[in-house]
Design an enzyme around this catalytic site. Structure first.
Site, PDB file in Angstrom:
ATOM      1  CG  ASP A 122      47.646  13.730  58.908  1.00 32.56           C
ATOM      2  OD1 ASP A 122      47.314  13.446  57.744  1.00 32.56           O
ATOM      3  OD2 ASP A 122      48.345  12.993  59.617  1.00 32.56           O
ATOM      4  CG  ASP A 145      47.799  12.270  53.751  1.00 33.35           C
ATOM      5  OD1 ASP A 145      48.902  12.747  53.416  1.00 33.35           O
ATOM      6  OD2 ASP A 145      47.676  11.217  54.389  1.00 33.35           O
ATOM      7  CD  GLU A 146      52.049  14.821  55.973  1.00 35.18           C
ATOM      8  OE1 GLU A 146      52.205  15.254  57.133  1.00 35.18           O
ATOM      9  OE2 GLU A 146      52.622  13.805  55.534  1.00 35.18           O
TER      10      GLU A 146
END
Length: 346
Positions: free
Chosen positions: A11, A109-110
């Site tokens: 993350d 973002d992950e």
């Protein structure tokens, strides 16, 4: 020889804000809020993200920019730049694919990573170092036996940390936490569980599945207990995600009441989604119109097209025709046009 399979959840820390700080290093250490056009005086615009310094003032994703300005008058406001975030995300994912891991992207973002190793912490450290060295971004990594554990572990690791949460330490880490600490249980479900006397993860894990099914549904009830036991999916899907559809919407600074203005904005949005579909070489099969009235009542109507198309005039005509299925006796604060695509060829 490595024989142990692990799930890692990577993350990126304060991703959107971090991308902006790379472009504006002079703002490091300051409260920065990203959203809209960057003008906090404009009504009905919200924060896409905020730096940790801004979060100390209670500013988070979804906070109205006007509220953010009141809470932190000294904050720096920047406009949102999705293409820059998309490019940064692609760069990070390319870094991950250089490692002996299977990558399942979950957003800008992950990502979940599948790995076979006897030392997942060393692998996580190497991933963090490579991401930071090649992109300038930092990330937190959770290590688990499944996606649920890894996702929670990365949250516990923030910022820029590494945390292991597996079946071995699940009970000591999670049992005394509230039920909404689990990934997949929000405040609304937690309140329902509390009404059943289930306030902690341990209480939920010990609950009778049949009782949960009776009160919360035959699927959801037992599933919540499954989460409380630390269970979760272990399959990593590396197949690229393909959008099933696309949408465009606009929140207006001032309410719309004139029908001609409403039709004009619907036509503009419809033209945009038609252009988006043509650019992606996708055919449109269904059109939806969303209207949000003042203060916050939302209604949606949709229709299926006779044949798939990307013709802008057809999409405009369909979207504006859908307007006839709405009551226009209340001011409108938001309009949206969404489309569904045909399934792409293999």
């Amino acid at each position: 020889m490595s024989t142990k399979d692990w799930i890692l959840h990577l993350d990126l820390d304060q991703f959107i804000a971090a991308v902006e700080l790379l472009r504006h290093p002079e703002l490091r250490g300051k409260p920065v809020v990203v959203g809209g056009t960057g003008d906090p005086t404009k009504p009905r615009t919200v924060a896409a993200t905020a730096t940790y310094e801004a979060r100390e003032y209670g500013i988070h994703s979804g906070t109205p920019l006007r509220t953010a300005l009141k809470r932190c008058p000294d904050a720096v406001f920047l406009p949102s730049d999705p293409p820059a975030y998309e490019a940064a995300s692609r760069h990070v994912m390319a870094v991950l694919r250089d490692f002996p891991v299977r990558v399942e992207i979950w957003g800008w973002d992950e990502a979940f990573l599948g790995a076979t190793t006897d030392d997942p912490e060393t692998l996580a450290t190497a991933l963090q170092h490579a991401v930071h060295q090649r992109t300038g971004l930092t990330c937190s990594i959770g290590i688990g036996d499944n996606k649920h554990q890894a996702k929670l572990a990365s949250g516990h690791a923030k910022p820029a940390g590494i945390r292991r949460l597996t079946s071995d330490n699940w009970a000591e880490t999670m049992n005394n936490r509230p039920t909404d600490a689990l990934w997949g249980i929000g405040p609304k479900t937690a309140r329902k569980l509390a009404q059943l006397g289930l306030h902690t993860v341990a209480q939920l894990a010990a609950a009778d599945p049949a009782d949960l099914a009776r009160h919360l549904g035959p699927t959801n009830g037992p599933w919540y207990r499954y989460l409380a036991l630390g269970k979760g999916e272990t399959t990593i899907t590396t197949t690229p995600w393909i959008a099933r559809g696309h949408s465009r919407e606009t929140t207006f600074p001032h309410d719309l009441t004139n029908k001609d203005d409403i039709i004009h904005h619907i036509a503009t949005l419809a033209t945009q989604v038609a252009h988006d579909a043509a650019t992606e070489n996708r055919q449109i099969t269904r059109v939806s119109l969303k209207i949000r009235y003042t203060p916050f009542l939302t209604r949606t109507r949709q229709t299926t097209l006779p044949t798939p198309t990307t013709d802008a005039q057809t999409i405009k005509n369909t979207a504006t025709t859908l307007l006839n299925r709405f009551d226009l006796n209340r001011p409108i604060r938001l309009l949206g046009v969404a489309v569904e695509y045909t399934k792409p060829p293999t």
